[in-house]
Motif scaffolding. Sequence first.
Motif, PDB file in Angstrom:
ATOM      1  N   HIS A 197       0.853  -1.188   0.000  1.00 22.19           N
ATOM      2  CA  HIS A 197       0.000   0.000   0.000  1.00 22.19           C
ATOM      3  C   HIS A 197       0.890   1.240   0.000  1.00 22.19           C
ATOM      4  O   HIS A 197       1.823   1.333   0.790  1.00 22.19           O
ATOM      5  CB  HIS A 197      -0.889  -0.013   1.255  1.00 22.19           C
ATOM      6  CG  HIS A 197      -1.739   1.205   1.428  1.00 22.19           C
ATOM      7  ND1 HIS A 197      -2.065   1.711   2.669  1.00 22.19           N
ATOM      8  CD2 HIS A 197      -2.334   2.031   0.520  1.00 22.19           C
ATOM      9  CE1 HIS A 197      -2.828   2.779   2.525  1.00 22.19           C
ATOM     10  NE2 HIS A 197      -3.005   2.989   1.220  1.00 22.19           N
ATOM     11  N   ILE A 198       0.612   2.169  -0.898  1.00 18.87           N
ATOM     12  CA  ILE A 198       1.352   3.424  -0.912  1.00 18.87           C
ATOM     13  C   ILE A 198       0.354   4.578  -0.969  1.00 18.87           C
ATOM     14  O   ILE A 198      -0.609   4.547  -1.744  1.00 18.87           O
ATOM     15  CB  ILE A 198       2.355   3.487  -2.090  1.00 18.87           C
ATOM     16  CG1 ILE A 198       3.195   4.756  -2.001  1.00 18.87           C
ATOM     17  CG2 ILE A 198       1.668   3.360  -3.431  1.00 18.87           C
ATOM     18  CD1 ILE A 198       4.385   4.750  -2.941  1.00 18.87           C
ATOM     19  N   LYS A 199       0.567   5.569  -0.112  1.00 17.44           N
ATOM     20  CA  LYS A 199      -0.382   6.668   0.023  1.00 17.44           C
ATOM     21  C   LYS A 199      -0.245   7.678  -1.118  1.00 17.44           C
ATOM     22  O   LYS A 199       0.828   7.910  -1.663  1.00 17.44           O
ATOM     23  CB  LYS A 199      -0.154   7.385   1.353  1.00 17.44           C
ATOM     24  CG  LYS A 199      -0.334   6.515   2.598  1.00 17.44           C
ATOM     25  CD  LYS A 199      -1.758   6.049   2.776  1.00 17.44           C
ATOM     26  CE  LYS A 199      -2.687   7.195   3.154  1.00 17.44           C
ATOM     27  NZ  LYS A 199      -4.087   6.706   3.380  1.00 17.44           N
ATOM     28  N   ASN A 200      -1.369   8.293  -1.420  1.00 15.85           N
ATOM     29  CA  ASN A 200      -1.394   9.421  -2.345  1.00 15.85           C
ATOM     30  C   ASN A 200      -0.933  10.659  -1.572  1.00 15.85           C
ATOM     31  O   ASN A 200      -1.623  11.126  -0.666  1.00 15.85           O
ATOM     32  CB  ASN A 200      -2.822   9.601  -2.882  1.00 15.85           C
ATOM     33  CG  ASN A 200      -3.000  10.904  -3.646  1.00 15.85           C
ATOM     34  OD1 ASN A 200      -2.055  11.470  -4.165  1.00 15.85           O
ATOM     35  ND2 ASN A 200      -4.245  11.378  -3.701  1.00 15.85           N
ATOM     36  N   ASN A 201       0.240  11.155  -1.925  1.00 16.31           N
ATOM     37  CA  ASN A 201       0.820  12.300  -1.231  1.00 16.31           C
ATOM     38  C   ASN A 201       1.444  13.235  -2.257  1.00 16.31           C
ATOM     39  O   ASN A 201       2.361  12.842  -2.980  1.00 16.31           O
ATOM     40  CB  ASN A 201       1.875  11.824  -0.227  1.00 16.31           C
ATOM     41  CG  ASN A 201       2.429  12.943   0.633  1.00 16.31           C
ATOM     42  OD1 ASN A 201       2.624  14.060   0.170  1.00 16.31           O
ATOM     43  ND2 ASN A 201       2.702  12.635   1.892  1.00 16.31           N
ATOM     44  N   LYS A 202       0.957  14.450  -2.338  1.00 17.32           N
ATOM     45  CA  LYS A 202       1.427  15.368  -3.372  1.00 17.32           C
ATOM     46  C   LYS A 202       2.928  15.643  -3.280  1.00 17.32           C
ATOM     47  O   LYS A 202       3.565  16.013  -4.272  1.00 17.32           O
ATOM     48  CB  LYS A 202       0.656  16.682  -3.307  1.00 17.32           C
ATOM     49  CG  LYS A 202       0.866  17.480  -2.035  1.00 17.32           C
ATOM     50  CD  LYS A 202       0.066  18.775  -2.057  1.00 17.32           C
ATOM     51  CE  LYS A 202       0.308  19.589  -0.779  1.00 17.32           C
ATOM     52  NZ  LYS A 202      -0.459  20.856  -0.796  1.00 17.32           N
ATOM     53  N   ASP A 203       3.500  15.468  -2.094  1.00 14.03           N
ATOM     54  CA  ASP A 203       4.929  15.739  -1.914  1.00 14.03           C
ATOM     55  C   ASP A 203       5.808  14.585  -2.376  1.00 14.03           C
ATOM     56  O   ASP A 203       6.999  14.774  -2.657  1.00 14.03           O
ATOM     57  CB  ASP A 203       5.231  16.030  -0.437  1.00 14.03           C
ATOM     58  CG  ASP A 203       4.544  17.294   0.060  1.00 14.03           C
ATOM     59  OD1 ASP A 203       4.420  18.244  -0.739  1.00 14.03           O
ATOM     60  OD2 ASP A 203       4.128  17.319   1.236  1.00 14.03           O
ATOM     61  N   THR A 204       5.249  13.398  -2.456  1.00 15.35           N
ATOM     62  CA  THR A 204       6.041  12.221  -2.833  1.00 15.35           C
ATOM     63  C   THR A 204       5.515  11.486  -4.063  1.00 15.35           C
ATOM     64  O   THR A 204       6.146  10.531  -4.517  1.00 15.35           O
ATOM     65  CB  THR A 204       6.098  11.221  -1.659  1.00 15.35           C
ATOM     66  OG1 THR A 204       4.759  10.827  -1.311  1.00 15.35           O
ATOM     67  CG2 THR A 204       6.774  11.841  -0.445  1.00 15.35           C
ATOM     68  N   ASN A 205       4.380  11.901  -4.598  1.00 15.63           N
ATOM     69  CA  ASN A 205       3.806  11.224  -5.760  1.00 15.63           C
ATOM     70  C   ASN A 205       4.769  11.188  -6.939  1.00 15.63           C
ATOM     71  O   ASN A 205       5.464  12.177  -7.214  1.00 15.63           O
ATOM     72  CB  ASN A 205       2.512  11.908  -6.201  1.00 15.63           C
ATOM     73  CG  ASN A 205       1.338  11.562  -5.306  1.00 15.63           C
ATOM     74  OD1 ASN A 205       1.411  10.646  -4.500  1.00 15.63           O
ATOM     75  ND2 ASN A 205       0.256  12.304  -5.450  1.00 15.63           N
ATOM     76  N   LYS A 206       4.796  10.058  -7.627  1.00 19.47           N
ATOM     77  CA  LYS A 206       5.627   9.929  -8.816  1.00 19.47           C
ATOM     78  C   LYS A 206       4.954  10.566 -10.018  1.00 19.47           C
ATOM     79  O   LYS A 206       5.603  11.148 -10.877  1.00 19.47           O
ATOM     80  CB  LYS A 206       5.918   8.452  -9.089  1.00 19.47           C
ATOM     81  CG  LYS A 206       6.841   8.222 -10.274  1.00 19.47           C
ATOM     82  CD  LYS A 206       7.212   6.763 -10.419  1.00 19.47           C
ATOM     83  CE  LYS A 206       8.176   6.555 -11.580  1.00 19.47           C
ATOM     84  NZ  LYS A 206       8.580   5.133 -11.721  1.00 19.47           N
ATOM     85  N   TYR A 207       3.639  10.407 -10.080  1.00 20.45           N
ATOM     86  CA  TYR A 207       2.866  10.999 -11.165  1.00 20.45           C
ATOM     87  C   TYR A 207       2.061  12.166 -10.595  1.00 20.45           C
ATOM     88  O   TYR A 207       1.781  12.212  -9.404  1.00 20.45           O
ATOM     89  CB  TYR A 207       1.920   9.957 -11.777  1.00 20.45           C
ATOM     90  CG  TYR A 207       2.601   8.668 -12.131  1.00 20.45           C
ATOM     91  CD1 TYR A 207       3.447   8.571 -13.225  1.00 20.45           C
ATOM     92  CD2 TYR A 207       2.409   7.523 -11.348  1.00 20.45           C
ATOM     93  CE1 TYR A 207       4.082   7.370 -13.544  1.00 20.45           C
ATOM     94  CE2 TYR A 207       3.041   6.323 -11.661  1.00 20.45           C
ATOM     95  CZ  TYR A 207       3.867   6.255 -12.752  1.00 20.45           C
ATOM     96  OH  TYR A 207       4.491   5.087 -13.056  1.00 20.45           O
ATOM     97  N   GLU A 208       1.674  13.084 -11.442  1.00 22.00           N
ATOM     98  CA  GLU A 208       0.911  14.228 -10.968  1.00 22.00           C
ATOM     99  C   GLU A 208      -0.467  13.769 -10.476  1.00 22.00           C
ATOM    100  O   GLU A 208      -1.333  13.399 -11.245  1.00 22.00           O
ATOM    101  CB  GLU A 208       0.738  15.257 -12.095  1.00 22.00           C
ATOM    102  CG  GLU A 208       0.046  16.537 -11.646  1.00 22.00           C
ATOM    103  CD  GLU A 208      -0.064  17.555 -12.760  1.00 22.00           C
ATOM    104  OE1 GLU A 208      -0.731  18.583 -12.541  1.00 22.00           O
ATOM    105  OE2 GLU A 208       0.502  17.324 -13.841  1.00 22.00           O
ATOM    106  N   GLY A 209      -0.648  13.792  -9.163  1.00 26.79           N
ATOM    107  CA  GLY A 209      -1.924  13.390  -8.584  1.00 26.79           C
ATOM    108  C   GLY A 209      -2.022  11.934  -8.199  1.00 26.79           C
ATOM    109  O   GLY A 209      -3.030  11.524  -7.628  1.00 26.79           O
ATOM    110  N   TRP A 210      -0.986  11.136  -8.501  1.00 25.42           N
ATOM    111  CA  TRP A 210      -1.012   9.703  -8.169  1.00 25.42           C
ATOM    112  C   TRP A 210       0.367   9.246  -7.665  1.00 25.42           C
ATOM    113  O   TRP A 210       1.392   9.724  -8.145  1.00 25.42           O
ATOM    114  CB  TRP A 210      -1.365   8.846  -9.390  1.00 25.42           C
ATOM    115  CG  TRP A 210      -2.777   8.950  -9.848  1.00 25.42           C
ATOM    116  CD1 TRP A 210      -3.848   8.189  -9.455  1.00 25.42           C
ATOM    117  CD2 TRP A 210      -3.292   9.863 -10.830  1.00 25.42           C
ATOM    118  NE1 TRP A 210      -4.983   8.564 -10.123  1.00 25.42           N
ATOM    119  CE2 TRP A 210      -4.674   9.594 -10.978  1.00 25.42           C
ATOM    120  CE3 TRP A 210      -2.711  10.882 -11.601  1.00 25.42           C
ATOM    121  CZ2 TRP A 210      -5.475  10.303 -11.859  1.00 25.42           C
ATOM    122  CZ3 TRP A 210      -3.505  11.589 -12.460  1.00 25.42           C
ATOM    123  CH2 TRP A 210      -4.885  11.298 -12.592  1.00 25.42           C
ATOM    124  N   PRO A 211       0.387   8.302  -6.738  1.00 26.14           N
ATOM    125  CA  PRO A 211       1.666   7.728  -6.302  1.00 26.14           C
ATOM    126  C   PRO A 211       2.189   6.726  -7.328  1.00 26.14           C
ATOM    127  O   PRO A 211       1.526   6.426  -8.317  1.00 26.14           O
ATOM    128  CB  PRO A 211       1.300   7.033  -4.990  1.00 26.14           C
ATOM    129  CG  PRO A 211      -0.138   6.648  -5.165  1.00 26.14           C
ATOM    130  CD  PRO A 211      -0.760   7.749  -5.991  1.00 26.14           C
TER     131      PRO A 211
END
Length: 225
Positions: A197-211
């Motif tokens: 499980h990986i959280k949706n986090n704007k500071d760490t997301n790989k894609y814009e709006g998605w982890p």
Amino acid sequence: MRMAGAIKLVVAVAVFLLTFYVISQVFEIKLDSNLGNLFARSALQIAYTKPPRYKCGISKACPEKHFAFKMASGAANVVGPKICVEDNILMSGVKNNVGRGINVALVNGKTGEALRTEYFDMWGGDVAPFIEFLKSIQDGTIVLMGTYDDGATKLTNEARLLIAALGSTAISNLDFRDNWVFCGGKGIKTKSPFEQHIKNNKDTNKYEGWPEVVEMEGCIPQKQD
């Protein structure tokens, strides 16, 4: 007489040099041939000693009475999830049987054969069909789930409890656009070790709006009578 002797000497030297040249040429040809055979054998050895491929492309072979599996969540809202069991691709974008929300594959716990695949839209759909689906799963069934885009918005507490009963621990914390993959089973007595499980986090997301995508592989114990 001196002239004849000199001529004989020149002829003898010429014959010797010619013989040496021919012998050296033959030797070089054989050497080249031996080197060619050596390189050919080396190439064959490399070809035959390449790393083995295991079912579903997992990193090591599963023990007896276990089913190999590998799965990945979706990538943003572009690439769908993928679920493979016993070298059979059950769900993927190529098979055109994945969709937004939670994607589910059911597998016979005794034989490893696929029983059913479905996806449930947890953004714009209704959670009721998903709840009915979860309730209908038979004991001994292996359940594999992967999110695509958003798998949490429409999830109710009832749906989360039903998934938790399959062995999930992360389902209670699954939020909007989190990425999650899970493998459990109906009738499981303990929590499943197969969950990412990986959280949706704007500071760490790989894609814009998605982890980033989460992947998982392993060996599922075969159900015993």
